[in-house]
Every structure is written in C-alpha cells, then in structure tokens.
Design a protein around this motif. Structure first.
Motif, PDB file in Angstrom:
ATOM      1  N   PRO A   6       0.810  -1.230   0.000  1.00  0.00           N
ATOM      2  CA  PRO A   6       0.000   0.000   0.000  1.00  0.00           C
ATOM      3  C   PRO A   6       0.842   1.279   0.000  1.00  0.00           C
ATOM      4  O   PRO A   6       0.490   2.246  -0.674  1.00  0.00           O
ATOM      5  CB  PRO A   6      -0.827  -0.115   1.283  1.00  0.00           C
ATOM      6  CG  PRO A   6      -0.794  -1.543   1.660  1.00  0.00           C
ATOM      7  CD  PRO A   6       0.464  -2.119   1.101  1.00  0.00           C
ATOM      8  N   ALA A   7       1.948   1.288   0.744  1.00  0.00           N
ATOM      9  CA  ALA A   7       2.786   2.493   0.793  1.00  0.00           C
ATOM     10  C   ALA A   7       3.436   2.748  -0.562  1.00  0.00           C
ATOM     11  O   ALA A   7       3.475   3.892  -1.038  1.00  0.00           O
ATOM     12  CB  ALA A   7       3.855   2.343   1.874  1.00  0.00           C
ATOM     13  N   GLU A   8       3.936   1.684  -1.218  1.00  0.00           N
ATOM     14  CA  GLU A   8       4.561   1.840  -2.541  1.00  0.00           C
ATOM     15  C   GLU A   8       3.530   2.258  -3.582  1.00  0.00           C
ATOM     16  O   GLU A   8       3.812   3.066  -4.473  1.00  0.00           O
ATOM     17  CB  GLU A   8       5.253   0.553  -2.985  1.00  0.00           C
ATOM     18  CG  GLU A   8       6.495   0.213  -2.204  1.00  0.00           C
ATOM     19  CD  GLU A   8       6.200  -0.695  -1.016  1.00  0.00           C
ATOM     20  OE1 GLU A   8       5.039  -1.141  -0.873  1.00  0.00           O
ATOM     21  OE2 GLU A   8       7.116  -0.938  -0.229  1.00  0.00           O
ATOM     22  N   GLN A   9       2.317   1.700  -3.474  1.00  0.00           N
ATOM     23  CA  GLN A   9       1.253   2.086  -4.416  1.00  0.00           C
ATOM     24  C   GLN A   9       0.959   3.574  -4.303  1.00  0.00           C
ATOM     25  O   GLN A   9       0.823   4.271  -5.313  1.00  0.00           O
ATOM     26  CB  GLN A   9      -0.021   1.272  -4.128  1.00  0.00           C
ATOM     27  CG  GLN A   9       0.058  -0.172  -4.511  1.00  0.00           C
ATOM     28  CD  GLN A   9      -1.209  -0.936  -4.158  1.00  0.00           C
ATOM     29  OE1 GLN A   9      -2.116  -0.426  -3.492  1.00  0.00           O
ATOM     30  NE2 GLN A   9      -1.273  -2.187  -4.604  1.00  0.00           N
ATOM     31  N   GLU A  10       0.891   4.064  -3.084  1.00  0.00           N
ATOM     32  CA  GLU A  10       0.613   5.487  -2.872  1.00  0.00           C
ATOM     33  C   GLU A  10       1.747   6.349  -3.420  1.00  0.00           C
ATOM     34  O   GLU A  10       1.501   7.396  -4.037  1.00  0.00           O
ATOM     35  CB  GLU A  10       0.404   5.757  -1.376  1.00  0.00           C
ATOM     36  CG  GLU A  10      -0.067   7.151  -1.068  1.00  0.00           C
ATOM     37  CD  GLU A  10      -1.454   7.455  -1.622  1.00  0.00           C
ATOM     38  OE1 GLU A  10      -1.649   8.613  -2.062  1.00  0.00           O
ATOM     39  OE2 GLU A  10      -2.313   6.563  -1.640  1.00  0.00           O
ATOM     40  N   SER A  58       0.789   1.252 -16.158  1.00  0.00           N
ATOM     41  CA  SER A  58      -0.649   1.032 -15.928  1.00  0.00           C
ATOM     42  C   SER A  58      -0.881  -0.148 -15.000  1.00  0.00           C
ATOM     43  O   SER A  58      -1.868  -0.172 -14.261  1.00  0.00           O
ATOM     44  CB  SER A  58      -1.390   0.841 -17.252  1.00  0.00           C
ATOM     45  OG  SER A  58      -0.976  -0.356 -17.880  1.00  0.00           O
ATOM     46  N   LEU A  59       0.018  -1.136 -15.013  1.00  0.00           N
ATOM     47  CA  LEU A  59      -0.104  -2.246 -14.059  1.00  0.00           C
ATOM     48  C   LEU A  59       0.080  -1.770 -12.619  1.00  0.00           C
ATOM     49  O   LEU A  59      -0.463  -2.365 -11.695  1.00  0.00           O
ATOM     50  CB  LEU A  59       0.928  -3.331 -14.374  1.00  0.00           C
ATOM     51  CG  LEU A  59       0.686  -4.146 -15.642  1.00  0.00           C
ATOM     52  CD1 LEU A  59       1.872  -5.073 -15.898  1.00  0.00           C
ATOM     53  CD2 LEU A  59      -0.604  -4.940 -15.536  1.00  0.00           C
ATOM     54  N   GLN A  60       0.819  -0.701 -12.440  1.00  0.00           N
ATOM     55  CA  GLN A  60       1.054  -0.196 -11.091  1.00  0.00           C
ATOM     56  C   GLN A  60      -0.029   0.757 -10.599  1.00  0.00           C
ATOM     57  O   GLN A  60      -0.281   0.841  -9.408  1.00  0.00           O
ATOM     58  CB  GLN A  60       2.405   0.516 -11.032  1.00  0.00           C
ATOM     59  CG  GLN A  60       3.577  -0.411 -11.247  1.00  0.00           C
ATOM     60  CD  GLN A  60       4.893   0.338 -11.210  1.00  0.00           C
ATOM     61  OE1 GLN A  60       4.963   1.510 -10.857  1.00  0.00           O
ATOM     62  NE2 GLN A  60       5.961  -0.354 -11.565  1.00  0.00           N
ATOM     63  N   VAL A  61      -0.664   1.493 -11.514  1.00  0.00           N
ATOM     64  CA  VAL A  61      -1.629   2.509 -11.067  1.00  0.00           C
ATOM     65  C   VAL A  61      -3.070   2.229 -11.493  1.00  0.00           C
ATOM     66  O   VAL A  61      -3.953   3.029 -11.193  1.00  0.00           O
ATOM     67  CB  VAL A  61      -1.220   3.926 -11.542  1.00  0.00           C
ATOM     68  CG1 VAL A  61       0.102   4.322 -10.970  1.00  0.00           C
ATOM     69  CG2 VAL A  61      -1.226   4.035 -13.032  1.00  0.00           C
ATOM     70  N   ASN A  66      -4.357  -1.001  -7.877  1.00  0.00           N
ATOM     71  CA  ASN A  66      -3.847  -0.055  -6.890  1.00  0.00           C
ATOM     72  C   ASN A  66      -4.985   0.364  -5.965  1.00  0.00           C
ATOM     73  O   ASN A  66      -6.041   0.811  -6.420  1.00  0.00           O
ATOM     74  CB  ASN A  66      -3.253   1.163  -7.609  1.00  0.00           C
ATOM     75  CG  ASN A  66      -2.431   2.032  -6.707  1.00  0.00           C
ATOM     76  OD1 ASN A  66      -2.819   2.339  -5.583  1.00  0.00           O
ATOM     77  ND2 ASN A  66      -1.277   2.452  -7.208  1.00  0.00           N
ATOM     78  N   GLN A  67      -4.760   0.260  -4.662  1.00  0.00           N
ATOM     79  CA  GLN A  67      -5.806   0.545  -3.681  1.00  0.00           C
ATOM     80  C   GLN A  67      -5.888   2.026  -3.302  1.00  0.00           C
ATOM     81  O   GLN A  67      -6.756   2.408  -2.528  1.00  0.00           O
ATOM     82  CB  GLN A  67      -5.550  -0.282  -2.405  1.00  0.00           C
ATOM     83  CG  GLN A  67      -5.484  -1.773  -2.642  1.00  0.00           C
ATOM     84  CD  GLN A  67      -6.755  -2.318  -3.264  1.00  0.00           C
ATOM     85  OE1 GLN A  67      -7.859  -1.936  -2.894  1.00  0.00           O
ATOM     86  NE2 GLN A  67      -6.600  -3.203  -4.248  1.00  0.00           N
ATOM     87  N   SER A  68      -5.024   2.853  -3.836  1.00  0.00           N
ATOM     88  CA  SER A  68      -5.019   4.280  -3.515  1.00  0.00           C
ATOM     89  C   SER A  68      -6.292   4.943  -4.018  1.00  0.00           C
ATOM     90  O   SER A  68      -6.852   4.565  -5.049  1.00  0.00           O
ATOM     91  CB  SER A  68      -3.799   4.945  -4.147  1.00  0.00           C
ATOM     92  OG  SER A  68      -3.850   6.335  -3.966  1.00  0.00           O
ATOM     93  N   GLU A  69      -6.739   5.948  -3.273  1.00  0.00           N
ATOM     94  CA  GLU A  69      -7.951   6.684  -3.668  1.00  0.00           C
ATOM     95  C   GLU A  69      -7.745   7.466  -4.963  1.00  0.00           C
ATOM     96  O   GLU A  69      -8.693   7.704  -5.704  1.00  0.00           O
ATOM     97  CB  GLU A  69      -8.359   7.646  -2.556  1.00  0.00           C
ATOM     98  CG  GLU A  69      -8.767   6.976  -1.265  1.00  0.00           C
ATOM     99  CD  GLU A  69      -9.034   7.990  -0.167  1.00  0.00           C
ATOM    100  OE1 GLU A  69      -8.947   9.210  -0.425  1.00  0.00           O
ATOM    101  OE2 GLU A  69      -9.323   7.554   0.951  1.00  0.00           O
TER     102      GLU A  69
END
Length: 188
Positions: A6-10, A58-61, A66-69
């Motif tokens: 989650p931290a890396e995704q953000e 795009s695979l990352q975001v 990606n669970q980021s808002e």
C-alpha cells in the motif's frame, strides 16, 4: 512484476500525479529524461517503447490493481501522457520544454564551474603573490619577512617610518623609566 504494498502504491500514484501537475508527460510514464547534445534535445524513444512503458506503469496505477484513492486520476494521467507522446506536435512541444529546462541546467552548471575556477585562480594568485614577496625579502636580506604573512607581522620589529618619531618614542620611554619610583634601577 511483484505486487506493490500500500505504501509503494501510494508513492507511485503521487509521483505520477506530481509529474502530471507539471505537464511532464515523459516523467508520468517513467521514461528517462532527454539529453542535450550540441544545443539539441536527444530522446530516442519511439511509439513502441512509449506503449511498453505505458503498459508497465498502468499495471502499477490501474484502479483494479492499486488501492489508492487517487489511482483513477493517476491512470487518466498515464493515458493522457501516452496520447500526448504519440502525437507528433505534442511530443515536439514536450521536448521543447525539456530543451529550455536542460539549457537552464547547463547554464547553472557552467556558472558553478566558473565560480569554482575563479576561486581556484584567486587562491593561486595569492600563492604566487606570497612567493614573490618571499623572493623579494630574500634578495633584500630581511629574514623576518620570509615567514607567512600573518606570522610576519608578529615577528617583524617595530620600525617607524619617520626617524624623528623613533627618537621621540625612545626618549619618552627612557624618561618614563627614570620617573618610575618603583624601579630603583632605571635603564638609561
């Protein structure tokens, strides 16, 4: 590609959105910066490399991954960047912005090197001046002047420029020594 926490995704989403805010499409897709060569921007990415970087980013975001808002905003920014870099006119505009940025960076680097060179030149001039000063002192036979400039002032005998003033200071020193009642043996 390993799954991001989650931290890396953000962090990825924030980096993409920050690049989007600056209209830096190259950085949005995670591509390397162009280089400046002979006053021209050199950037060797074609449509296939741009598409490949789009897929990787795009695979990352992607909002499903990606669970980021803010993941949907980042994914839209990626899409916009890909479309802009596929369009020849927009790509040229983006590279022109980089040209200005790279020219400014090159100018700053040149100015920093010039300041450093000037400081070194001044230091060498001081060293040369001191060497000349030492050589002149040796020729004149004055060994007290051959030390470092800061130390030379402390070891140099006090000799006034005016001989009349030297006589008056010597006579006033002897008069004050003879007038001192605490000293029974005044120096003549």
């Amino acid at each position: 590609m390993p799954a991001l926490g989650p931290a890396e995704q953000e962090l990825v989403v924030q980096r993409v959105l920050e690049a989007k805010r600056k209209h830096d499409y190259i950085k949005v897709l995670g591509l390397t910066r162009p280089k400046l060569q002979d006053g021209e921007v050199v950037w060797d990415y074609g449509d296939t490399e741009i598409a490949r970087h789009f897929r990787l980013m795009s695979l990352q975001v992607h909002p499903d991954k990606n669970q980021s808002e803010k993941a949907p905003l980042a994914f839209r920014a990626l899409t916009e960047a890909q479309e802009a870099l596929h369009d020849t006119a927009k790509r040229r505009e983006c590279l022109f912005k980089y040209k200005r940025l790279l020219m400014e960076e090159a100018m700053q680097e040149t100015l920093a090197l010039r300041r450093e060179w000037t400081q070194k030149r001044k230091a060498m001039q001081c060293k040369d001046d001191f060497s000349t000063y030492q050589a002149r002192a040796r020729r004149e036979g004055n060994p007290t002047l051959v030390t470092q400039p800061g130390a030379a002032a402390a070891t140099r005998p006090a000799t006034p420029q005016n001989p009349q003033k030297a006589k008056s200071t010597a006579s006033s020193a002897s008069a004050s020594a003879s007038a001192n009642p605490k000293n029974p043996n005044p120096k003549p």
